[in-house]
Design a protein around this motif. Structure first.
Motif, PDB file in Angstrom:
ATOM      1  N   GLU A 424       0.810  -1.207   0.000  1.00 12.24           N
ATOM      2  CA  GLU A 424       0.000   0.000   0.000  1.00 12.24           C
ATOM      3  C   GLU A 424       0.848   1.264   0.000  1.00 12.24           C
ATOM      4  OE1 GLU A 424      -2.321  -0.518   3.443  1.00 12.24           O
ATOM      5  OE2 GLU A 424      -3.611  -2.085   2.611  1.00 12.24           O
ATOM      6  N   MET A 425       2.063   1.175   0.563  1.00 10.38           N
ATOM      7  CA  MET A 425       2.923   2.346   0.618  1.00 10.38           C
ATOM      8  C   MET A 425       3.497   2.715  -0.741  1.00 10.38           C
ATOM      9  SD  MET A 425       2.925   3.394   3.763  1.00 10.38           S
ATOM     10  CE  MET A 425       4.390   4.400   3.914  1.00 10.38           C
ATOM     11  N   SER A 426       3.421   1.803  -1.714  1.00 16.22           N
ATOM     12  CA  SER A 426       4.009   2.067  -3.032  1.00 16.22           C
ATOM     13  C   SER A 426       2.971   2.498  -4.061  1.00 16.22           C
ATOM     14  CB  SER A 426       4.725   0.810  -3.545  1.00 16.22           C
ATOM     15  OG  SER A 426       3.820  -0.273  -3.655  1.00 16.22           O
ATOM     16  N   ARG A 427       1.699   2.586  -3.653  1.00 15.91           N
ATOM     17  CA  ARG A 427       0.676   2.981  -4.622  1.00 15.91           C
ATOM     18  C   ARG A 427       0.491   4.494  -4.600  1.00 15.91           C
ATOM     19  NH1 ARG A 427      -4.879   1.083  -4.121  1.00 15.91           N
ATOM     20  NH2 ARG A 427      -5.415   3.190  -4.812  1.00 15.91           N
ATOM     21  N   ASP A 428      -0.248   4.988  -5.543  1.00 18.19           N
ATOM     22  CA  ASP A 428      -0.509   6.423  -5.653  1.00 18.19           C
ATOM     23  C   ASP A 428      -2.019   6.627  -5.788  1.00 18.19           C
ATOM     24  OD1 ASP A 428      -0.071   9.143  -5.862  1.00 18.19           O
ATOM     25  OD2 ASP A 428       0.176   9.057  -8.057  1.00 18.19           O
ATOM     26  N   PRO A 429      -2.641   7.292  -4.824  1.00 23.10           N
ATOM     27  CA  PRO A 429      -2.067   7.947  -3.639  1.00 23.10           C
ATOM     28  C   PRO A 429      -1.637   6.941  -2.565  1.00 23.10           C
ATOM     29  CG  PRO A 429      -4.449   8.108  -3.614  1.00 23.10           C
ATOM     30  CD  PRO A 429      -4.097   7.507  -4.931  1.00 23.10           C
ATOM     31  N   VAL A 430      -0.720   7.374  -1.730  1.00 26.16           N
ATOM     32  CA  VAL A 430      -0.144   6.488  -0.727  1.00 26.16           C
ATOM     33  C   VAL A 430      -1.170   6.188   0.362  1.00 26.16           C
ATOM     34  CG1 VAL A 430       1.670   6.254   1.010  1.00 26.16           C
ATOM     35  CG2 VAL A 430       2.168   7.350  -1.175  1.00 26.16           C
ATOM     36  N   VAL A 431      -1.309   4.913   0.710  1.00 22.48           N
ATOM     37  CA  VAL A 431      -2.171   4.490   1.820  1.00 22.48           C
ATOM     38  C   VAL A 431      -1.270   4.313   3.039  1.00 22.48           C
ATOM     39  CG1 VAL A 431      -3.820   2.764   2.626  1.00 22.48           C
ATOM     40  CG2 VAL A 431      -3.727   3.360   0.201  1.00 22.48           C
ATOM     41  N   TRP A 432      -1.150   5.365   3.820  1.00 22.25           N
ATOM     42  CA  TRP A 432      -0.200   5.386   4.921  1.00 22.25           C
ATOM     43  C   TRP A 432      -0.817   5.032   6.258  1.00 22.25           C
ATOM     44  CZ3 TRP A 432      -2.018   8.671   8.570  1.00 22.25           C
ATOM     45  CH2 TRP A 432      -2.917   9.656   8.156  1.00 22.25           C
ATOM     46  N   TRP A 433      -2.141   5.058   6.394  1.00 22.46           N
ATOM     47  CA  TRP A 433      -2.748   4.974   7.724  1.00 22.46           C
ATOM     48  C   TRP A 433      -2.675   3.568   8.322  1.00 22.46           C
ATOM     49  CZ3 TRP A 433      -4.985   7.150   3.420  1.00 22.46           C
ATOM     50  CH2 TRP A 433      -5.833   6.344   2.661  1.00 22.46           C
ATOM     51  N   SER A 434      -2.687   2.521   7.517  1.00 26.60           N
ATOM     52  CA  SER A 434      -2.559   1.166   8.074  1.00 26.60           C
ATOM     53  C   SER A 434      -1.190   0.976   8.710  1.00 26.60           C
ATOM     54  CB  SER A 434      -2.788   0.121   6.974  1.00 26.60           C
ATOM     55  OG  SER A 434      -4.106   0.181   6.484  1.00 26.60           O
ATOM     56  N   PHE A 435      -0.154   1.386   7.984  1.00 24.51           N
ATOM     57  CA  PHE A 435       1.201   1.274   8.521  1.00 24.51           C
ATOM     58  C   PHE A 435       1.373   2.165   9.750  1.00 24.51           C
ATOM     59  CE2 PHE A 435       5.579   2.780   8.765  1.00 24.51           C
ATOM     60  CZ  PHE A 435       6.272   1.581   8.815  1.00 24.51           C
ATOM     61  N   ALA A 436       0.837   3.380   9.692  1.00 25.69           N
ATOM     62  CA  ALA A 436       0.990   4.306  10.811  1.00 25.69           C
ATOM     63  C   ALA A 436       0.280   3.793  12.067  1.00 25.69           C
ATOM     64  CB  ALA A 436       0.461   5.684  10.429  1.00 25.69           C
ATOM     65  N   ALA A 437      -0.910   3.202  11.905  1.00 21.32           N
ATOM     66  CA  ALA A 437      -1.641   2.683  13.059  1.00 21.32           C
ATOM     67  C   ALA A 437      -0.900   1.514  13.689  1.00 21.32           C
ATOM     68  CB  ALA A 437      -3.039   2.251  12.631  1.00 21.32           C
ATOM     69  N   ALA A 438      -0.438   0.564  12.870  1.00 21.62           N
ATOM     70  CA  ALA A 438       0.295  -0.581  13.419  1.00 21.62           C
ATOM     71  C   ALA A 438       1.591  -0.137  14.079  1.00 21.62           C
ATOM     72  CB  ALA A 438       0.585  -1.592  12.308  1.00 21.62           C
ATOM     73  N   PHE A 439       2.301   0.767  13.432  1.00 23.45           N
ATOM     74  CA  PHE A 439       3.565   1.253  13.981  1.00 23.45           C
ATOM     75  C   PHE A 439       3.334   2.016  15.286  1.00 23.45           C
ATOM     76  CE2 PHE A 439       6.982   4.420  14.269  1.00 23.45           C
ATOM     77  CZ  PHE A 439       8.086   3.605  14.185  1.00 23.45           C
ATOM     78  N   GLY A 440       2.320   2.875  15.321  1.00 24.85           N
ATOM     79  CA  GLY A 440       2.066   3.665  16.527  1.00 24.85           C
ATOM     80  C   GLY A 440       1.666   2.803  17.710  1.00 24.85           C
ATOM     81  N   PHE A 441       0.739   1.869  17.501  1.00 17.25           N
ATOM     82  CA  PHE A 441       0.320   0.996  18.595  1.00 17.25           C
ATOM     83  C   PHE A 441       1.474   0.116  19.071  1.00 17.25           C
ATOM     84  CE2 PHE A 441      -3.900   2.312  17.607  1.00 17.25           C
ATOM     85  CZ  PHE A 441      -4.686   1.965  18.696  1.00 17.25           C
TER      86      PHE A 441
END
Length: 494
Positions: A424-441
């Protein structure tokens, strides 16, 4: 009536909760043990970390009571149950589970991320489709979305602030009652941090969590607070359910290392000689094998057995659970070498102490000496290492799931979320929220575990204690000015 399902990993979480409650009961009845444990909570970071860990453990415990819903049957037929196992947390978050969209959506959005062809008045245009659940109550999203989000956020902040104030009033009141002092004095001591334990830090932590949870709870029934993933599932729901997987791996894998590490470490340190050499060669050879390859081979063999014997498991949750259980066992069996080295080195030192030599001279057997004198004096190392390894194993699971040999894909985990977010991080537009949620928790949980581990190490390992000056109200008071000889002579003449 639903049929309760007891998974193997549910037992682990339930025993962990019971162990915490039992230890609290023991500390309440034993002032000596409480004096030692209170040092683990004596610093503000350790106290704040303990509160965060307790909250995460509560979420994991709610997700560890599973059941299967009863299906409607005709009169006289045997009761039938659903093939899907649900948890108490699923009941509490039933609205979020039902809010499944078609595909990606941004946090707090009312439109989908991917543009689609929509026909309006015979003209085909491409636009972002309205979400089925997120912001569905808005009639004119262009003008109503921002005021609605701000209003619900403000309501949540107000609710969180009221809860924090009520909680602080209860804590200050209970402290005033236990210390037989007025409420105002107790509040002043807490405000100036003139307390035995960092109560002010605890109240600030609870207030921050309440201010974060309030707006989230106010918005989560109407919007996707952290967005949705590729299949339209709520990312916040996945992150909350991943806490259980993290606690299972951190707890069970750590406990699986203890039997081998303690037994072999004590034997190697006490008997020395060929016993010590054999055990050292054993864990040296095991340490030379790459853990990732060994774990991957074991997990693949387990997966082959599960695929060939589907009749053993009634639900998909049981299949995913047994894989998680065996992953924890494999992590424990392959990760005991470092603790074994520490226990061996401590046993070598304890073996030469006077009371052990005296017991040997009086003819006490080796097993009795190891059980009565050696083992209790190495348990502080075991406790410290256990708490420290908890966070390491959570990160290790993320790495294993990232390479595809971690937990079952049907089970929520931080590593699985990061693995799915890789594309998901390599697509356009970037889907960053899944990675950010997992990383933050995951970072929050690991950081809390590390800070609490520092407090436990300071409490149980005197050699690791560092001097930390504590600033209190008394420390901030100006020192009295010493009387000069002129002043003293004037006072005597008066």
């Amino acid at each position: 009536m639903p049929k309760f399902v007891l998974l193997w990993t549910d037992i682990v979480i339930q025993f962990l909760v019971l162990g915490v409650l039992w230890q609290a009961w023991r500390l309440h009845r034993s002032p000596e043990q409480w004096r030692t444990w209170r040092k683990a909570f004596a610093t503000a970071p350790a106290m704040a970390a303990a509160i965060v860990l307790g909250l995460c453990l509560l979420v994991a415990a709610l997700d560890s009571v599973h059941f299967r819903r009863a299906l409607p049957t005709a009169n006289g037929d045997a009761p039938a149950f659903s093939s899907k196992a649900e948890s108490v947390l699923d009941l509490l978050l039933a609205r979020q589970i039902a809010m499944r969209e078609a595909s990606y959506s941004r946090p707090l959005a009312y439109e989908g991320l991917t543009m689609q062809s929509v026909e309006e008045d015979g003209v085909v245009t491409r636009s972002h489709p309205r979400l089925e659940f997120g912001g569905a109550h808005l009639k004119d999203p262009a003008t109503e979305w921002r005021p609605d989000v701000l209003r619900r956020t403000a309501t949540g902040l107000l609710g969180g602030a009221l809860f924090a104030l009520a909680f602080a009033a209860v804590v200050v009141g209970l402290r005033a009652r236990s210390h037989a002092m007025p409420f105002a004095r107790s509040a002043a001591e807490v405000r100036h941090n003139d307390t035995d334990l960092p109560v002010r830090a605890a109240l600030v932590t609870v207030a921050l969590l309440a201010l974060l949870a309030g707006p989230t709870m106010a918005l989560m029934d109407w919007y996707h607070v952290l967005g949705t993933d590729r299949t339209g599932n709520n990312v916040l729901l996945q992150a909350l359910k991943s806490l259980r997987t993290a606690f299972v791996i951190g707890t069970l894998a750590t406990l699986a290392t203890l039997p081998l590490a303690i037994v072999l470490g004590v034997l190697a340190g006490y008997f020395k000689g060929w016993v010590d050499d054999a055990i050292q060669y054993f864990y040296t050879v095991l340490s030379s094998v790459p853990n990732v390859l060994l774990i991957a081979a074991c997990i693949l063999m387990v997966q082959v057995f599960i695929d060939k014997h589907p009749e053993v498991f009634e639900t998909g949750a049981e299949r995913a659970d047994i894989r998680l259980l065996l992953l924890c066992v494999i992590l424990g069996v392959t990760g005991w070498a470092s603790l074994c080295r520490l226990v061996r080195a401590e046993t070598l030192k304890i073996r030469e102490l006077d009371y052990v030599q005296a017991a040997t001279a009086f003819g006490v057997g080796p097993l009795r000496i190891m059980r009565r004198h050696v083992l209790p004096n190495v348990m502080h190392l075991v406790l410290i290492t256990t708490v420290l390894e908890f966070s390491s194993l959570i990160l290790y699971e993320a790495v294993l799931s990232y390479v595809g040999v971690g937990v079952d894909p049907s089970m929520n985990s931080f590593g699985g979320m990061i693995n799915l977010a890789r594309s998901e991080m390599s697509r356009d537009p970037v889907v960053w929220w899944s990675f950010a949620a997992a990383f933050g928790f995951m970072v929050t949980l690991v950081l809390a575990a590390n800070l609490f581990a520092d407090g436990v190490r300071d409490a149980f390992d005197p050699r690791a204690r560092a001097f930390r000056p504590r600033w209190s109200r008394l420390a901030r008071r100006p020192a009295p000015v010493a009387a000069t000889p002129v002043v003293v002579a004037a006072a005597e003449r008066a």
